[in-house]
Design a protein around this motif. Structure first.
Motif, PDB file in Angstrom:
ATOM      1  N   ASP A  60      11.616   2.676  -0.966  1.00  0.00           N
ATOM      2  CA  ASP A  60      10.905   3.911  -0.218  1.00  0.00           C
ATOM      3  C   ASP A  60      12.211   4.630   0.227  1.00  0.00           C
ATOM      4  O   ASP A  60      12.851   3.939   0.752  1.00  0.00           O
ATOM      5  N   ARG A  84       4.974  14.299  -1.693  1.00  0.00           N
ATOM      6  CA  ARG A  84       6.218  13.443  -1.184  1.00  0.00           C
ATOM      7  C   ARG A  84       6.865  14.165  -0.167  1.00  0.00           C
ATOM      8  O   ARG A  84       7.165  15.093  -0.305  1.00  0.00           O
ATOM      9  N   GLU A  95       4.091  13.795  -6.665  1.00  0.00           N
ATOM     10  CA  GLU A  95       4.757  12.427  -8.324  1.00  0.00           C
ATOM     11  C   GLU A  95       3.470  12.067  -8.676  1.00  0.00           C
ATOM     12  O   GLU A  95       2.321  12.102  -7.803  1.00  0.00           O
ATOM     13  N   ILE A  97      -0.022   9.556  -9.076  1.00  0.00           N
ATOM     14  CA  ILE A  97      -0.189   8.263  -9.125  1.00  0.00           C
ATOM     15  C   ILE A  97      -1.500   8.210 -10.219  1.00  0.00           C
ATOM     16  O   ILE A  97      -2.498   8.717 -10.762  1.00  0.00           O
ATOM     17  N   GLN A 106      -1.111   2.847  -8.121  1.00  0.00           N
ATOM     18  CA  GLN A 106      -0.318   2.708  -8.653  1.00  0.00           C
ATOM     19  C   GLN A 106       0.348   3.805  -9.138  1.00  0.00           C
ATOM     20  O   GLN A 106       0.173   4.908  -9.300  1.00  0.00           O
ATOM     21  N   ARG A 107       2.184   3.992  -9.289  1.00  0.00           N
ATOM     22  CA  ARG A 107       2.826   5.273  -9.253  1.00  0.00           C
ATOM     23  C   ARG A 107       4.011   4.367 -10.211  1.00  0.00           C
ATOM     24  O   ARG A 107       5.094   4.194 -10.034  1.00  0.00           O
ATOM     25  N   CYS A 109       5.836   6.293 -11.868  1.00  0.00           N
ATOM     26  CA  CYS A 109       7.294   6.909 -12.103  1.00  0.00           C
ATOM     27  C   CYS A 109       7.808   7.251 -11.405  1.00  0.00           C
ATOM     28  O   CYS A 109       8.251   8.082 -11.293  1.00  0.00           O
ATOM     29  N   ARG A 110       7.643   5.792 -10.727  1.00  0.00           N
ATOM     30  CA  ARG A 110       8.619   6.250  -8.661  1.00  0.00           C
ATOM     31  C   ARG A 110       9.067   6.464  -8.760  1.00  0.00           C
ATOM     32  O   ARG A 110       9.868   5.955  -9.021  1.00  0.00           O
ATOM     33  N   GLY A 111       9.418   7.715  -7.479  1.00  0.00           N
ATOM     34  CA  GLY A 111       9.946   8.380  -7.322  1.00  0.00           C
ATOM     35  C   GLY A 111      10.990   9.531  -8.507  1.00  0.00           C
ATOM     36  O   GLY A 111      11.504  11.196  -7.872  1.00  0.00           O
TER      37      GLY A 111
END
Length: 292
Positions: A60, A84, A95, A97, A106-107, A109-111
């Protein structure tokens, strides 16, 4: 009730395993950034020892912190959103989770932001916060009511107020498995199939902005036995192509094979499903009733 938990505490709207659950900032955080902790209670008086469930990772941005998190039940899993918090510039967005137990998250679609911030000088150009409850299924779409602000921490702005916004999403459309020009495939774990049809939520088009009736790609399903061998009559070559399922109830359409075969005939058997995707998105699959 929970002294020292700070100003960003979210209660889960329904009980989990019979307990009330709160996600927030526990006192005594040893990290030099905002994180999310989980605690639960049977009586709203005695609370469990806080468990750390979410914190920024090495991948991140160093100017990023997890301001808070929400949690709600959606079908067979828990979904939610992290807020975020970005320090440069000072904005806050959301975002997605997901979790199977509300503890290990879990993420996927991280970002990637879930609801983009608005244009400059609109009510959600600096801040967009998701609710603690889940979306509302209305007119075959998921409706998300969220709060927005035109300025972040103590920043002056002529629109010095908050407002409620509405985001609309296709059912199950939080994220997808995508097969591009070269076909991709995914295989499920073994599962005991009930006396129901297979329903899928899919869009056989790589560009999701294309017309819903445009089907450039393909979605095919193959049923296999527990040993991962294709079942006779349920191979990918026997599967009838799946079109965009958007206009079906909850965007889920039944899958059929030649000679009008259905997974209903495999009730009680342990099977695996292989999904073959080319220029297509797969959002979900489930066991359900074929529309009459």
């Amino acid at each position: 009730v929970l002294p020292g938990y700070g100003d960003r505490t979210n209660a889960v709207a329904t009980r989990i395993n019979g307990k009330f659950v709160v996600l927030g900032r526990a006192p005594g955080n040893p990290y030099q950034c905002r994180c999310v902790w989980r605690t639960d209670s049977s009586d709203l008086v005695k609370w469990s020892k806080p468990e750390l469930i979410l914190k920024p990772g090495p991948e991140d941005d160093p100017h990023f912190q997890i301001y808070s998190a929400t949690c709600f039940r959606y079908e067979s899993i828990y979904l939610g959103f992290i807020e975020r918090m970005h320090f440069q510039p000072d904005v806050l967005d959301s975002e997605l989770i997901c979790s199977h137990d509300s503890r290990r998250w879990q993420r996927p679609c991280r970002g990637k932001v879930f609801i983009p911030l608005g244009l400059p000088d609109t009510i959600d150009c600096a801040w967009a916060s998701m609710p603690s409850s889940g979306p509302i299924l209305y007119k075959n779409n998921l409706w998300f009511y969220y709060s927005g602000r035109p300025a972040a921490h103590h920043a002056p702005h002529p629109l010095a107020c908050g407002a409620i916004g509405l985001g609309i999403l296709r059912p199950d459309g939080f994220a997808s498995l995508c097969g591009a020009h070269n076909e991709g495939w995914v295989l499920t774990a073994p599962m005991k199939w009930p006396a129901m049809d297979l329903l899928v939520n899919a869009a056989p088009r790589l560009d999701l902005s294309a017309h819903p009736h445009f089907s450039h790609g393909s979605v095919l399903v193959e049923a296999r036995d527990a040993a991962n061998k294709p079942l006779p009559g349920f191979g990918r070559s026997d599967c009838l192509p799946v079109s965009n399922t958007f206009h079906h109830a909850q965007a889920r359409a039944p899958v059929s094979w030649k000679r009008n075969r259905s997974l209903r005939s495999l009730a009680g058997k342990t099977i695996r499903l292989a999904f073959f995707l080319r220029d297509a998105h797969l959002y979900s699959f489930c066991a359900g009733e074929r529309p009459k």
